[in-house]
Motif scaffolding. Structure first.
Motif, mmCIF file in Angstrom:
data_model
loop_
_atom_site.group_PDB
_atom_site.id
_atom_site.type_symbol
_atom_site.label_atom_id
_atom_site.label_comp_id
_atom_site.label_asym_id
_atom_site.label_seq_id
_atom_site.Cartn_x
_atom_site.Cartn_y
_atom_site.Cartn_z
ATOM 1 N N LYS A 180 -15.014 15.906 47.806
ATOM 2 C CA LYS A 180 -15.973 16.272 46.756
ATOM 3 C C LYS A 180 -17.179 16.985 47.367
ATOM 4 C CE LYS A 180 -14.725 12.388 43.754
ATOM 5 N NZ LYS A 180 -15.219 11.145 43.093
ATOM 6 N N ARG A 182 -21.086 18.472 46.970
ATOM 7 C CA ARG A 182 -22.332 18.315 46.228
ATOM 8 C C ARG A 182 -23.417 19.141 46.905
ATOM 9 N NH1 ARG A 182 -22.188 13.877 49.608
ATOM 10 N NH2 ARG A 182 -24.157 13.154 50.509
ATOM 11 N N SER A 273 -19.613 7.866 43.721
ATOM 12 C CA SER A 273 -18.877 8.102 42.480
ATOM 13 C C SER A 273 -19.218 7.067 41.418
ATOM 14 C CB SER A 273 -17.372 8.087 42.757
ATOM 15 O OG SER A 273 -16.982 6.858 43.340
#
Length: 305
Positions: A180, A182, A273
């Motif tokens: 992920k 970011r 998360s």
């Protein structure tokens, strides 16, 4: 999945399972941890006479966990090892190799909630405010500023590349757990440290290398090297106790929460998360409040009779 691996205690089907994890973007560190935990479980199951995972019954797993608990493993460690077994069993069930998961219903000893180790602002600022004695220390301080200022994990810092930085915007693109991505803010102190390191980086960078932080040999810096360098800096500047990189991320979260009270902003910064993961920092914040209260409130402590 492949057949049983060779070797009495080598977990069957391990290579195929690890390949599945890799296909799902699990990090090398995560795959290595799964391999260790599954090897530990299989050593017990093989000693009980099993030859493959589909033969596993609940009593086999209970005996394994009881053995490890008797050896002194913590509930947290037992839970992690059982989670690895459950992940493999889920994969077998998806492939139709087992009908029922033998790990369902197993209960583990209750784990005490362990608060993460962190650093107080004063010693941390003392460490980060020291001038760099050479190019490698300039690199080290830039890495530490990112871990503290932007809440980056050690692996995230080591994985940064030059195109991930936007010095003009004061931001960095970070590849986190599970692949992920970011965007995190980069504060003034970290920007200053990066601006000190970047002109020195060509001293170590071979042609075409894009890693932001390099070893003295010109390779992307390894997590173990960062740990060693942090230990060296901490001793050099008089910080007591063992200091490890993740403490800077914890310090970022707890100090940010103390000053903002915005738990969701902390969650976004750290890349959690689930908000439940971030909530542990509310316990750290309460500890800070309790210390301040004890020191400042005239009726916080009573004189002993």
């Amino acid at each position: 999945m492949s057949g049983p691996a060779e070797g009495r205690h080598s977990p069957p089907r391990l290579d195929a399972f690890l390949a599945q994890l890799a296909a799902n973007n699990a990090s090398p560190h995560t795959r290595a941890a799964y391999a260790r935990d599954l090897a530990d479980a299989w050593a017990s199951l093989a000693a009980q006479g099993l030859t493959d995972w589909p033969e596993t019954q609940p009593h086999h797993l209970r005996l394994w966990l009881a053995q490890r608990h008797a050896e002194g493993l913590s509930p947290r460690t037992l839970a992690r090892r059982l989670a690895a077994v459950r992940a493999l069993l889920r994969a077998l069930r998806r492939e139709g190799m087992i009908e029922h998961d033998p790990s369902l219903g197993l209960r583990l000893p209750r784990a005490d909630r362990r608060l993460p180790e962190t650093l107080e602002p004063e010693p941390l600022n003392h460490l980060l405010d020291q001038p760099a004695d050479d190019a490698l220390e300039a690199r080290d301080l830039a890495m530490l500023e990112l871990m503290y200022g932007s809440g980056l994990r050690l692996a995230e810092v080591c994985g940064l590349n030059l195109p991930d930085l936007d010095l003009g915007e004061g931001a960095a693109r970070v590849l986190g757990k599970g692949g992920k991505t970011r965007i995190v803010p980069v504060g003034q102190a970290a920007l200053a440290a990066l601006c000190h390191w970047l002109p020195l980086r060509p001293l170590f960078a071979p042609p075409g290398e894009t890693a932001l932080f390099l070893s003295r040999l010109g390779r992307p810096i390894a997590p173990r090297t960062v740990q060693g360098r942090l230990t060296r800096l901490a001793r050099k500047h008089g910080l007591a106790g063992r200091v490890h990189p993740h403490m800077l991320r914890h310090a970022c979260a707890s100090h940010f929460l103390q000053n903002s009270g915005d738990l969701r902003a902390v969650q976004e910064l750290l890349g959690h998360s689930s908000l439940a993961t971030t909530q542990i920092y509310t316990h750290l914040d309460f500890q800070h409040l309790a210390r301040v209260y004890d020191a400042a409130h005239p009726r916080a402590r009573r004189d002993k009779a």
